[in-house]
Scaffold this motif. Sequence first.
Motif, PDB file in Angstrom:
ATOM      1  N   VAL A 126     -23.803  -9.130 -56.963  1.00 23.93           N
ATOM      2  CA  VAL A 126     -23.980  -8.583 -55.616  1.00 23.93           C
ATOM      3  C   VAL A 126     -24.852  -9.539 -54.806  1.00 23.93           C
ATOM      4  CG1 VAL A 126     -24.985  -6.698 -54.278  1.00 23.93           C
ATOM      5  CG2 VAL A 126     -23.787  -6.189 -56.416  1.00 23.93           C
ATOM      6  N   GLY A 127     -24.494  -9.764 -53.548  1.00 28.10           N
ATOM      7  CA  GLY A 127     -25.280 -10.626 -52.671  1.00 28.10           C
ATOM      8  C   GLY A 127     -24.801 -12.063 -52.636  1.00 28.10           C
ATOM      9  N   GLN A 169     -18.286 -14.547 -46.624  1.00 24.36           N
ATOM     10  CA  GLN A 169     -18.650 -13.133 -46.716  1.00 24.36           C
ATOM     11  C   GLN A 169     -19.582 -12.902 -47.913  1.00 24.36           C
ATOM     12  OE1 GLN A 169     -17.884 -10.707 -44.554  1.00 24.36           O
ATOM     13  NE2 GLN A 169     -16.658 -12.093 -43.267  1.00 24.36           N
ATOM     14  N   THR A 170     -20.393 -11.857 -47.817  1.00 24.57           N
ATOM     15  CA  THR A 170     -21.345 -11.518 -48.882  1.00 24.57           C
ATOM     16  C   THR A 170     -20.763 -10.398 -49.739  1.00 24.57           C
ATOM     17  OG1 THR A 170     -23.200 -12.115 -47.461  1.00 24.57           O
ATOM     18  CG2 THR A 170     -23.682 -10.713 -49.371  1.00 24.57           C
ATOM     19  N   LEU A 171     -20.846 -10.571 -51.055  1.00 22.53           N
ATOM     20  CA  LEU A 171     -20.339  -9.556 -51.963  1.00 22.53           C
ATOM     21  C   LEU A 171     -21.204  -8.302 -51.920  1.00 22.53           C
ATOM     22  CD1 LEU A 171     -19.393 -11.642 -55.156  1.00 22.53           C
ATOM     23  CD2 LEU A 171     -17.835 -10.508 -53.559  1.00 22.53           C
ATOM     24  N   GLY A 172     -20.597  -7.164 -51.798  1.00 21.87           N
ATOM     25  CA  GLY A 172     -21.308  -5.889 -51.814  1.00 21.87           C
ATOM     26  C   GLY A 172     -21.302  -5.273 -53.203  1.00 21.87           C
ATOM     27  N   GLN A 173     -20.567  -5.903 -54.109  1.00 26.65           N
ATOM     28  CA  GLN A 173     -20.524  -5.442 -55.500  1.00 26.65           C
ATOM     29  C   GLN A 173     -20.238  -6.631 -56.396  1.00 26.65           C
ATOM     30  OE1 GLN A 173     -16.135  -3.694 -56.075  1.00 26.65           O
ATOM     31  NE2 GLN A 173     -17.199  -2.746 -54.324  1.00 26.65           N
ATOM     32  N   GLU A 232     -12.957  -4.074 -50.146  1.00 21.83           N
ATOM     33  CA  GLU A 232     -14.089  -3.253 -50.585  1.00 21.83           C
ATOM     34  C   GLU A 232     -15.166  -4.056 -51.298  1.00 21.83           C
ATOM     35  OE1 GLU A 232     -10.962  -2.685 -51.258  1.00 21.83           O
ATOM     36  OE2 GLU A 232     -10.397  -0.761 -50.398  1.00 21.83           O
ATOM     37  N   VAL A 276     -16.620  -6.847 -50.342  1.00 16.67           N
ATOM     38  CA  VAL A 276     -17.570  -7.590 -49.493  1.00 16.67           C
ATOM     39  C   VAL A 276     -18.270  -6.631 -48.520  1.00 16.67           C
ATOM     40  CG1 VAL A 276     -16.226  -9.710 -49.644  1.00 16.67           C
ATOM     41  CG2 VAL A 276     -15.800  -8.110 -47.777  1.00 16.67           C
ATOM     42  N   VAL A 277     -19.439  -7.115 -48.023  1.00 14.33           N
ATOM     43  CA  VAL A 277     -20.258  -6.285 -47.124  1.00 14.33           C
ATOM     44  C   VAL A 277     -19.612  -6.228 -45.734  1.00 14.33           C
ATOM     45  CG1 VAL A 277     -22.490  -6.077 -45.996  1.00 14.33           C
ATOM     46  CG2 VAL A 277     -22.368  -6.802 -48.380  1.00 14.33           C
ATOM     47  N   LYS A 296     -16.712  -6.336 -42.759  1.00 16.51           N
ATOM     48  CA  LYS A 296     -15.398  -5.704 -42.649  1.00 16.51           C
ATOM     49  C   LYS A 296     -14.316  -6.758 -42.521  1.00 16.51           C
ATOM     50  CE  LYS A 296     -12.872  -2.187 -40.052  1.00 16.51           C
ATOM     51  NZ  LYS A 296     -12.881  -1.262 -38.887  1.00 16.51           N
TER      52      LYS A 296
END
Length: 358
Positions: A306-307, A335-339, A350, A352-353, A355
């Motif tokens: 994440v991040g 893009q930044t990974l949200g998971q 879903e 990435v942080v 949209k």
Amino acid sequence: MIKPATIKINNRIIGGDSPCYIIAEMSANHGGDIEKAIALIHAAHKAGADAIKLQTYTADTITLDCDKPDFLLPSGNAWEAHRSLYSLYKKAYTPWEWHAPLFKEAKSLGLDIFSSPFDRTAVDLLESLNVPIYKVASPEITDVGLLAYIAKTGKPVILSTGIANYDDIELAVNTLQKHGCSEIAILKCTTAYPTPLTECNLRTIPDLAKSFNCVAGISDHTEGVVAPMTAVALGGKIIEKHFINDNQDESVDAFFSLDSEAFSNMVQNVRDVEQSMGKINYQITESAKKNILAKRSLYFCNSMPVGHVLTENDIRSVRPGFGAHPKYLAKYIGQTLGQAVEFGDRVRCEAVVGKIEE
């Protein structure tokens, strides 16, 4: 959108989305034997023909018994051994007293039967047999008197164009329409026996259909089945091919006719071509969906926490096709990974942080 032209033979619609109508031309292949003619009808039916076609003339109704040079068959003509037109047609004709029993035999099998008349008396005979349609042979396309007489029956007409130019075809169509014929089919034909493939010019078929707003097809004199298959692929809705039961027969038209086995193979090939043509369709078919593995899509090629900010080295366009569309690759870079993701996970919005509009 203009509705495709059609004609009706008995209760069958020809043209439009209907299957190709396949005619077995008996011509002179009965060899002067009515039992052989009957056998040809049965063989044509077994081979998958939709119709059997006769020719209705006598030597006296089609030419003159004359020995002047104009009436003699020239050297190099496929039938020169018969010496004169009169002698050829006297040998090749189908006796008129055969017509009623041949019509009866074909009808008993559910096989359409009709003929090419070569003069008015032939039309009268065929009318007495309630023929469902008329065929006009290539040499008769300019006989406007005969065309007018046929048209007045109100029956559909199939025109062959083997020795006709555009003006001849236009005159024939106008004559038929003027005298009451509203259902016309036109067959691309080359009056050469056998016809070289280089002289078929089958691209004319869709042009005939467009130019005359008619059902179009081929009356074929080539050896083999390449020309009929091509005609169907080009939109031809009628195939006429000379038919013989046994290729060892020595009738006057045997040398360019298909035997029963070859004719049956042609029919099957026509049906296969029709199935393969299908319809205009840009959707993925059910069978093709099983091979989605072969399609490209986006997958993570590293395991990342994440991040993590995604770079070009983190995502690849590879097979199979279950991930995001490759056209979105640039949107994921930066893009930044949200998971957390693992090596081989599908790329999806879903993960990435930010949209991602897909």
